[in-house]
Design a protein around this motif. Structure first.
Motif, short mmCIF file in Angstrom:
data_model
loop_
_atom_site.label_atom_id
_atom_site.label_comp_id
_atom_site.label_asym_id
_atom_site.label_seq_id
_atom_site.Cartn_x
_atom_site.Cartn_y
_atom_site.Cartn_z
N UNK A 12 0.85 -1.20 0.00
CA UNK A 12 0.00 0.00 0.00
C UNK A 12 0.88 1.25 0.00
N UNK A 13 1.94 1.23 0.83
CA UNK A 13 2.84 2.40 0.92
C UNK A 13 3.51 2.69 -0.42
N UNK A 14 3.91 1.63 -1.13
CA UNK A 14 4.60 1.83 -2.41
C UNK A 14 3.67 2.32 -3.52
N UNK A 15 2.36 2.22 -3.29
CA UNK A 15 1.40 2.63 -4.34
C UNK A 15 0.42 3.67 -3.84
N UNK A 31 -5.95 -2.34 -5.55
CA UNK A 31 -5.36 -3.29 -6.50
C UNK A 31 -4.01 -2.73 -6.91
N UNK A 32 -2.96 -3.39 -6.41
CA UNK A 32 -1.60 -2.87 -6.59
C UNK A 32 -0.68 -3.99 -7.06
N UNK A 45 2.66 -9.53 -10.51
CA UNK A 45 1.22 -9.58 -10.75
C UNK A 45 0.50 -8.67 -9.76
N UNK A 46 -0.70 -8.23 -10.14
CA UNK A 46 -1.48 -7.36 -9.26
C UNK A 46 -2.20 -8.19 -8.19
N UNK A 47 -2.30 -7.63 -6.99
CA UNK A 47 -3.01 -8.28 -5.88
C UNK A 47 -4.04 -7.33 -5.33
#
Length: 583
Positions: free
Chosen positions: A340-343, A355-356, A365-367
């Protein structure tokens, strides 16, 4: 048999013979329902035991002695006031009932000779001991019976003493053959022993079966019209010719099974031991039985405390294990916070999910990560970090807590096992004092000097090779045994379960002794009901107690393991105490 009317009648005759002209020197009340009167009679001292115990109510002379409580009960002090220095006038049975009156004569407050009676009523859970004054009123009793307890008869200080309600049965000492005939005739068709017990006062079921055997040749014979005259005649003859022959019935191993005031024809003569007195037979029969029951009663509160503490610790352990299971996913929480912090720049405020790209995976891949819409993306990341830190701190702490908790559970299980091994009150007191020392039990005597008890002794056995084997009954004895053993003597213990420390007092025991010592270790362990128990053995010098460990806990090395079967019969056969008693 229980103390029925026949046995009590024989005992009354024995007391009148042995205590004739005796004076009371001492009165003790070692138990709430037990008295011990010391009388000086015919040049010797005699201890008269009176018990109103629900399961072991009785009266007889005894050689045993018990320690009195530091503060005597009120009933004991009252008896001392009225009976010490009083002269024994005699023992009288109420018909053939289980009620015995002991008559004493002593000086009252004015210096006049006054007779008082101590009545012992042997009636199962309604048993009682009652002091009756010269005016026929109750002075006091071991057990007060109020109207709430019995509407038939109250037993309270100041009330007139009334004998228990009479049963509509024959007095066997006064009945004639015609009386038995009339009493038994309405019961034709029933089993003879049941008819006899229903018709004749003071008979236990065992005595009734013996009389049926004497009358009909069978303990289970039916009462028929044809048998009626014979049965009535033999009953009358039996009581008319009855002589006191104290007899102890024993099992195959010589352990007491029953006490009678006359030999049984329905039992193997080889299993019947004639005794010098009925009191001697009753001492042999009741001593261990009564002690076991009293120890069980005394241990009840301790057992309940230990079981409650054990249940509490097991619940804590379950919670701790669940915490560790939850902590297995804590790295996933940290990872979600990182993603979450990186996006943060890509996640809109108020989103319920994010969705990051997963930077931890090779394919990026996105999670999808659940979010709290009421929080900003940064606050959601912090929420995951907090959950991670909380679980990490809890997992670090819970490992130490689990280790301490598991150690306490093992200790409590060991103490429960020790309670089962107690054979004396002193051993029970040692366990109680130990629980106070380790801080598990509140000290009821805080601020007072703890009661001084004699040093208890472990079980002592003698192997078939003649080598001494000692088995501890509690942690105090275990530590004492192990601490005093020589370095090259053998030490044994049931593997991975609560049990006793076992010491073989030899530096070179034979294989037979090692095997028997291992069987004793298995017998005196939690695995005593199992078919096979692993038992470790090593030299005493390889046994150590870690610093700060709870009493009885040791670690050991260089051990070997035997798989043996517990054997209580072997323990009884090798018991040095039993051998000494039989000798």
């Amino acid at each position: 048999m229980p103390m029925d009317g026949l046995t009590l009648g024989a005992l009354a005759r024995e007391l009148n013979r042995v205590l004739e002209g005796g004076r009371v020197d001492r009165v003790q009340q070692p138990e709430r329902d037990e008295l011990l009167l010391t009388l000086r009679a015919q040049g010797g001292n005699h201890r008269l035991l009176l018990s109103s115990s629900p399961n072991n109510a009785r009266v007889h002379l005894t050689r045993g002695a018990k320690r009195s409580p530091d503060t005597p009960p009120m009933f004991c002090m009252l008896l001392r006031k009225f009976l010490v220095n009083a002269r024994f006038l005699g023992a009288e049975q109420l018909g053939a009932d289980r009620v015995l009156t002991l008559r004493f004569e002593g000086l009252d407050e004015l210096g006049d000779l006054t007779e008082r009676r101590l009545v012992i009523e042997i009636m199962g859970r309604h048993s009682n001991m009652i002091l009756v004054g010269p005016n026929g009123r109750i002075v006091d009793s071991a057990r007060h019976v109020t109207e709430d307890i019995s509407r038939v008869r109250e037993v309270l200080p100041g009330l007139p003493y009334e004998t228990p309600p009479a049963q509509d049965k024959l007095n066997p000492y006064a009945a004639q053959a015609a009386d038995y005939l009339c009493a038994l005739r309405p019961l034709v068709g029933q089993r003879l022993d049941k008819a006899i017990q229903q018709s004749v006062s003071g008979l236990s079921a065992q005595a009734a079966r013996e009389l049926a055997f004497r009358a009909a040749g069978s303990e289970t014979a039916a009462l028929t019209e044809a048998l009626l005259p014979t049965a009535a005649g033999k009953l009358a003859a039996f009581f008319r010719l009855l002589e006191d022959v104290p007899t102890l019935l024993v099992d195959e191993e010589g352990s007491p099974l029953d006490v009678t005031s006359f030999p049984y024809l329905s039992r193997d003569p080889a299993r019947q031991v004639a005794c010098a007195s009925l009191s001697e037979a009753m001492d042999a029969y009741y001593l261990q039985r009564d002690q076991r029951e009293r120890i069980h009663q005394r241990a009840h509160n301790l057992r309940r405390f230990l079981q409650n503490a054990l249940e509490r610790d097991e619940k804590k352990l379950a919670i701790q294990r669940q915490t560790l299971l939850d902590a297995e996913n804590m790295d996933d929480l940290r990872r979600k916070g990182d993603l979450i912090t990186s996006s943060l720049h890509c996640i809109p405020r108020g989103a319920s999910k994010a969705i990051v790209p997963d930077y931890y995976s090779e394919d990026m891949r996105e999670v999808e990560i659940p979010m709290n819409p009421a929080l900003s993306p940064a606050e959601n990341a912090q929420r995951y970090y907090k959950q991670y830190n909380k679980l990490k701190a809890a997992s670090d702490l819970v490992l130490d807590q689990m280790s301490a908790n598991e150690a306490e559970i093992a200790y409590l299980e060991g103490q429960l096992e020790n309670l089962e091994l107690c054979t004396t009150f002193d051993e029970l007191t040692e366990i109680q004092q130990e629980l106070v020392r380790v801080g598990l039990l509140r000290d009821a005597n805080k601020g007072k000097k703890p009661p001084k008890i004699p040093e208890s002794k472990p079980h002592h056995f003698l192997s078939d090779e003649g080598i001494d084997i000692f088995v501890g009954k509690n942690n105090v004895q275990n530590e004492r045994l192990t601490g005093a053993a020589l370095g090259d003597e053998l030490w044994l213990h049931a593997k991975d379960m609560p049990g006793s420390h076992v010491i073989v007092k030899s530096t070179a025991p034979g294989n037979a002794t090692i095997l028997q010592a291992a069987q004793l270790a298995a017998t005196f362990s939690k695995g005593r009901q199992a078919d096979k128990v692993p038992v470790d053995y090593t030299l005493r010098k390889y046994v150590k107690k870690p610093g700060g460990a709870k009493p009885g806990f040791v670690i050991y090395t260089h051990q070997q393991t035997l798989f043996v079967s517990p054997d209580e019969k072997l323990a009884k056969r090798l018991s040095a105490e039993d051998k000494a008693a039989r000798a």
